[in-house]
Design a protein around this motif. Structure first.
Motif, mmCIF file in Angstrom:
data_model
loop_
_atom_site.group_PDB
_atom_site.id
_atom_site.type_symbol
_atom_site.label_atom_id
_atom_site.label_comp_id
_atom_site.label_asym_id
_atom_site.label_seq_id
_atom_site.Cartn_x
_atom_site.Cartn_y
_atom_site.Cartn_z
ATOM 1 N N THR A 1 -9.029 22.146 37.404
ATOM 2 C CA THR A 1 -8.237 23.261 37.928
ATOM 3 C C THR A 1 -9.150 24.305 38.552
ATOM 4 O OG1 THR A 1 -6.555 22.885 36.226
ATOM 5 C CG2 THR A 1 -6.509 25.021 37.331
ATOM 6 N N ASP A 2 -10.269 24.580 37.889
ATOM 7 C CA ASP A 2 -11.243 25.543 38.394
ATOM 8 C C ASP A 2 -11.864 25.041 39.707
ATOM 9 O OD1 ASP A 2 -12.846 27.953 38.093
ATOM 10 O OD2 ASP A 2 -14.535 26.595 37.730
ATOM 11 N N HIS B 1 -9.002 21.727 32.649
ATOM 12 C CA HIS B 1 -9.402 23.100 32.996
ATOM 13 C C HIS B 1 -10.526 23.098 34.029
ATOM 14 C CE1 HIS B 1 -6.795 25.246 30.295
ATOM 15 N NE2 HIS B 1 -7.202 24.530 29.254
ATOM 16 N N TYR B 2 -11.473 22.199 33.857
ATOM 17 C CA TYR B 2 -12.590 22.104 34.805
ATOM 18 C C TYR B 2 -12.075 21.732 36.198
ATOM 19 C CZ TYR B 2 -16.877 20.596 37.090
ATOM 20 O OH TYR B 2 -17.911 20.453 37.990
ATOM 21 N N GLN C 1 -8.144 18.128 27.824
ATOM 22 C CA GLN C 1 -7.780 19.483 28.248
ATOM 23 C C GLN C 1 -8.978 20.220 28.859
ATOM 24 O OE1 GLN C 1 -4.449 20.208 28.378
ATOM 25 N NE2 GLN C 1 -4.551 18.073 27.782
ATOM 26 N N THR C 2 -10.176 19.952 28.327
ATOM 27 C CA THR C 2 -11.400 20.539 28.903
ATOM 28 C C THR C 2 -11.563 20.044 30.337
ATOM 29 O OG1 THR C 2 -12.463 20.625 26.736
ATOM 30 C CG2 THR C 2 -13.912 20.724 28.657
#
Length: 201
Positions: free
Chosen positions: A160-161, A157-158, A153-154
């Motif tokens: 996606t950013d 998120h990375y 999940q980390t």
């Protein structure tokens, strides 16, 4: 110190087999013995196949898949939707999705997940190539198919950013109740994810 039960060549075969995921020392001994008993039918053809694979296997410079060609067969298949890329952690995940045959798309293998404690940052993963593929302008959707772990999940998120500046859709696999699953047997995290990811019926 354990006694040697066979010559060094057989011991080496056992030691190498024991390094294969899913095979411990005992299973490796049984596998080695089986191979030796079936030398002509199994051991010799396996040795030849492994030698050939060692010579011919390549890592695809486009997506990170394992194949005997670079780019791989998936990347060069004109029937696949080049506008959709499924991002996975490992080649085994790519193969699992291909077995499901749910979508005829392209892939991108990260080679792991972000894990600062293990010293794995963005530079250790196949992220730059993904950004370059998206920057080419052909990609319309990225599907993040990473594991539902903290590291997965980390990483999601990375990514996606990193992809937020592009005019593309970024989606992820649904998490929750598996097909054929019974609620009573599921853990609380899976049930919570299923409720958050609920869809119209």
């Amino acid at each position: 110190m354990s006694k040697r039960i066979a010559g060094p060549e057989i011991e080496r075969l056992i030691q190498l087999l024991a390094k294969v995921p899913g095979l411990g020392p005992r299973s490796a001994r049984r596998a080695a013995l089986h191979l030796i008993k079936k030398k002509e039918q199994l051991l010799s053809p396996l040795a030849a196949a492994m030698s050939e694979a060692a010579d011919k296997v390549r890592i695809c410079s486009t997506c990170g898949n394992v194949d005997t060609a670079d780019p791989c067969m998936i990347c060069t298949d004109p029937r696949r939707d080049a506008g959709t890329i499924i991002v996975v952690e490992d080649v085994s995940d790519l193969w699992a999705l291909e077995r499901a045959a749910a979508m005829n798309v392209r892939y991108h293998v990260l080679g792991g997940t972000l894990s600062p404690l293990d010293g794995i940052g963005p530079d250790q993963l196949n992220i730059r190539t993904l950004i370059d593929r998206v920057a080419g302008g052909e990609v319309k959707e990225i599907i993040l198919a990473v594991n539902a772990t903290v590291e997965g999940q980390t990483t999601a998120h990375y990514l996606t950013d990193q992809l937020s500046g592009f005019d593309i859709k970024v989606t992820r696999l649904a998490h929750g109740v598996p097909v054929g699953g019974e609620l009573d047997y599921l853990d609380e995290g899976t049930l919570a994810a299923a409720l958050r990811s609920r869809t119209a019926f």
